[in-house]
Design a protein around this motif. Structure first.
Motif, PDB file in Angstrom:
ATOM      1  N   MET A   1      84.693 -10.032 -11.789  1.00  0.00           N
ATOM      2  CA  MET A   1      85.508  -9.339 -10.832  1.00  0.00           C
ATOM      3  C   MET A   1      86.707 -10.216 -10.485  1.00  0.00           C
ATOM      4  O   MET A   1      86.558 -11.383 -10.175  1.00  0.00           O
ATOM      5  CB  MET A   1      84.655  -9.095  -9.588  1.00  0.00           C
ATOM      6  N   ASP A   2      87.867  -9.615 -10.519  1.00  0.00           N
ATOM      7  CA  ASP A   2      89.062 -10.409 -10.231  1.00  0.00           C
ATOM      8  C   ASP A   2      89.274 -10.536  -8.724  1.00  0.00           C
ATOM      9  O   ASP A   2      88.569  -9.949  -7.901  1.00  0.00           O
ATOM     10  CB  ASP A   2      90.269  -9.798 -10.940  1.00  0.00           C
ATOM     11  N   ARG A   3      90.246 -11.306  -8.392  1.00  0.00           N
ATOM     12  CA  ARG A   3      90.510 -11.645  -6.984  1.00  0.00           C
ATOM     13  C   ARG A   3      90.899 -10.415  -6.151  1.00  0.00           C
ATOM     14  O   ARG A   3      90.477 -10.262  -5.011  1.00  0.00           O
ATOM     15  CB  ARG A   3      91.642 -12.670  -6.995  1.00  0.00           C
ATOM     16  N   SER A   5      90.078  -7.205  -6.601  1.00  0.00           N
ATOM     17  CA  SER A   5      88.925  -6.327  -6.383  1.00  0.00           C
ATOM     18  C   SER A   5      88.005  -6.878  -5.302  1.00  0.00           C
ATOM     19  O   SER A   5      87.446  -6.119  -4.504  1.00  0.00           O
ATOM     20  CB  SER A   5      88.125  -6.166  -7.684  1.00  0.00           C
ATOM     21  N   ARG A   6      87.823  -8.220  -5.276  1.00  0.00           N
ATOM     22  CA  ARG A   6      87.000  -8.824  -4.231  1.00  0.00           C
ATOM     23  C   ARG A   6      87.641  -8.626  -2.854  1.00  0.00           C
ATOM     24  O   ARG A   6      86.959  -8.340  -1.868  1.00  0.00           O
ATOM     25  CB  ARG A   6      86.802 -10.312  -4.503  1.00  0.00           C
ATOM     26  N   LEU A   7      88.961  -8.764  -2.769  1.00  0.00           N
ATOM     27  CA  LEU A   7      89.657  -8.567  -1.508  1.00  0.00           C
ATOM     28  C   LEU A   7      89.488  -7.126  -1.012  1.00  0.00           C
ATOM     29  O   LEU A   7      89.211  -6.887   0.169  1.00  0.00           O
ATOM     30  CB  LEU A   7      91.153  -8.890  -1.665  1.00  0.00           C
ATOM     31  N   VAL A   8      89.628  -6.165  -1.896  1.00  0.00           N
ATOM     32  CA  VAL A   8      89.460  -4.763  -1.531  1.00  0.00           C
ATOM     33  C   VAL A   8      88.032  -4.500  -1.071  1.00  0.00           C
ATOM     34  O   VAL A   8      87.785  -3.785  -0.096  1.00  0.00           O
ATOM     35  CB  VAL A   8      89.860  -3.844  -2.707  1.00  0.00           C
ATOM     36  N   ALA A   9      87.045  -5.081  -1.742  1.00  0.00           N
ATOM     37  CA  ALA A   9      85.638  -4.893  -1.362  1.00  0.00           C
ATOM     38  C   ALA A   9      85.379  -5.443   0.039  1.00  0.00           C
ATOM     39  O   ALA A   9      84.687  -4.807   0.846  1.00  0.00           O
ATOM     40  CB  ALA A   9      84.720  -5.549  -2.390  1.00  0.00           C
ATOM     41  N   TRP A  10      85.933  -6.610   0.355  1.00  0.00           N
ATOM     42  CA  TRP A  10      85.752  -7.197   1.691  1.00  0.00           C
ATOM     43  C   TRP A  10      86.470  -6.363   2.769  1.00  0.00           C
ATOM     44  O   TRP A  10      85.959  -6.167   3.870  1.00  0.00           O
ATOM     45  CB  TRP A  10      86.266  -8.637   1.724  1.00  0.00           C
ATOM     46  N   LEU A  11      87.681  -5.884   2.443  1.00  0.00           N
ATOM     47  CA  LEU A  11      88.420  -5.075   3.418  1.00  0.00           C
ATOM     48  C   LEU A  11      87.722  -3.753   3.710  1.00  0.00           C
ATOM     49  O   LEU A  11      87.796  -3.233   4.823  1.00  0.00           O
ATOM     50  CB  LEU A  11      89.847  -4.816   2.925  1.00  0.00           C
TER      51      LEU A  11
END
Length: 198
Positions: A1-3, A5-11
């Motif tokens: 998972m790229d950076r 996608s991880r940011l979107v998942a946390w948001l």
């Protein structure tokens, strides 16, 4: 998972939790309202309203047979037993078919809707689009025939200068005639030619 996608998942998790936190503080920190508290009205105001029927900010408009538009409004209007409609903070606007506008103000007055008449009392101010500004203590109006009469003294200013008169009438002489202001009963005019030059 790229950076990204991880940011979107946390948001996706953090933003709804933040919204829930804001909503909960809105309800937790609000003041309590006592539903049994009384409405803040003065006893005299309640007693006055219970005496008769009352309308706040009434507005009436119509047209005379000659095509003059009449608009009447008031702050309050109440019907008392055995009397006409009593009103306070009266305002009437008469747009004559000739294009002249007459505005009437009064502290109080009485209306007879069936007869189409009114009686204005207390600090009556008459203003016309032709330049007259007059004051009187009383003014009687018949909206059907557009007859306006001040039974007492009238003071004010007009295009010719300052004038005082014992009586004033606004009336239409013939059916197709324009309405005219007629001053009678000891008219005194202080002529000011500067008013005509402007």
């Amino acid at each position: 998972m790229d950076r990204y996608s991880r940011l979107v998942a946390w948001l996706k998790v953090l933003l709804p939790l933040t919204a829930l936190g804001l909503l909960s503080t809105l309800f937790l920190l609000s003041r309590n309202i006592d539903p049994m508290a009384t409405v803040p009205f003065a006893e005299t105001e309640i007693a006055e309203r219970l005496k008769g029927q009352q309308i706040t900010a009434p507005f009436f408009s119509g047209t005379t047979d000659a095509g003059d538009r009449v608009t009447v409004s008031a702050g309050t209007m109440a019907t008392r037993a055995g009397t006409n409609n009593e009103a306070s903070d009266l305002s009437a606007q008469i747009d004559l078919s000739s294009g002249t506008r007459i505005v009437l103000f009064s502290d109080r007055g009485a209306f007879d809707m069936m007869q189409g008449t009114s009686s204005l009392r207390g600090n009556v101010v008459i203003t016309t689009s032709t330049g007259y500004k007059l004051t009187s203590d009383a003014l009687h109006t018949d909206f059907d025939t557009l007859a306006v009469e001040s039974p007492g003294p009238v003071m004010g200013s007009g295009p010719l200068g300052v004038l005082n008169a014992g009586q004033m009438q606004l009336q239409r002489v013939g059916d197709n005639e324009n309405a005219h202001l007629i001053f009678t009963n000891g008219v005194k005019l202080i002529y000011d030619p500067k008013n005509l030059e402007e």
